[in-house]
Design a protein around this motif. Structure first.
Motif, short mmCIF file in Angstrom:
data_model
loop_
_atom_site.label_atom_id
_atom_site.label_comp_id
_atom_site.label_asym_id
_atom_site.label_seq_id
_atom_site.Cartn_x
_atom_site.Cartn_y
_atom_site.Cartn_z
N GLN A 233 -9.29 2.16 2.75
CA GLN A 233 -8.61 0.90 2.53
C GLN A 233 -8.44 0.17 3.86
O GLN A 233 -8.35 0.78 4.91
N ARG B 292 0.83 -1.21 0.00
CA ARG B 292 0.00 0.00 0.00
C ARG B 292 0.86 1.26 0.00
O ARG B 292 0.54 2.25 -0.65
N ARG C 227 -6.47 -5.67 -0.58
CA ARG C 227 -7.72 -5.11 -1.09
C ARG C 227 -8.46 -6.08 -2.01
O ARG C 227 -9.53 -5.76 -2.52
#
Length: 252
Positions: A115, A61, A211
């Motif tokens: 997220q 990320r 995700r």
């Protein structure tokens, strides 16, 4: 022998960053996101040399934030292949590799800034699976917006009522990047399957960013043949507030 990640090095050089600069930027990105990390020059070196083929979710990320690129564009190993339903030659259906298989690009993108934290899966997800209908001699997709609630390593998944006429439930267990469990779908009484109840098992993998969770379902068909197909869960929003659930209580 490791294969160097030339793509990541090219992206870094294009950003006019040294390996130290990138490590510093990754740490800062983690702090901004509320996910502190220990990125170092040595870690960047190991990514670029290929010693580490796939970064941990917290680093994936941060890499996306620093480079502005999705993790799959940064030269790392792809965790889950793209697949489609295919005849298994024995009366049922299995999976076959496909360039246009069930995958995240066709799914709605998560809301900007929304997220999941590393190891935290509660929130709203898009569930999408593919199956073969022998009665209609064709391949179809099932779509639901679902609420996922995490209790330790257990995940309880329930579809939002407005997202489909066929309620879906999933009971899953997380072990590292592996997700295993069961699914049940009660088809619509006025639909093609006339209220039939289907159920089966799931084996899935969590992708590096955390995700997307993707893998394979298995279940029985109407003729008691064993069928399989691809199934994915794509993260949408970490909130489970009434307002958020109301906004997703619709057809995907």
């Amino acid at each position: 022998m490791s294969t160097p990640n030339i793509t990541l090095r090219t992206v870094r050089v294009g950003l006019r960053m040294s390996q130290d600069d990138m490590a510093r930027a990754l740490r800062e990105a983690g702090l901004r996101a509320g996910e502190p990390n220990d990125a170092s020059k040595r870690l960047v070196q190991r990514w670029e040399s290929g010693d580490i083929a796939s970064p941990r979710p917290v680093y994936a990320r941060a890499l996306e934030s620093v480079t502005g690129q999705p993790i799959e564009n940064l030269g790392f190993a792809v965790t889950v292949p793209l697949v489609r339903v295919a005849d298994d030659g024995a009366g049922g259906h299995d999976l076959a590799s496909s360039a246009d298989g069930i995958s995240a690009p066709h799914a709605p993108l998560p809301r900007v800034g929304a997220q999941p934290a590393h190891g935290a899966y509660s929130g709203v997800w898009l569930s999408r699976y593919e199956y073969f209908s022998s009665g209609r001699d064709g391949t179809y997709k099932g779509l639901h917006f679902v609420v996922m609630l995490q209790h330790g390593n257990r995940l309880s998944v329930r579809s939002l009522p407005g997202s489909s006429d066929s309620p879906l439930t999933m009971d899953l267990e997380v072990d590292g990047a592996v997700v295993t469990g069961t699914w049940t779908e009660q088809t619509a009484s006025e639909g093609y399957y006339s209220g039939a109840r289907y159920h089966g098992a799931l084996q899935m993998l969590v992708e590096p960013t955390g995700r997307r969770i993707a893998g394979k379902w298995v279940g029985f068909g109407k003729d008691f043949d064993v069928n399989t197909g691809p199934w994915e869960l794509v993260f949408q929003d970490a909130s489970t507030s009434k307002a958020t659930l109301d906004s997703y209580n619709r057809r995907p």
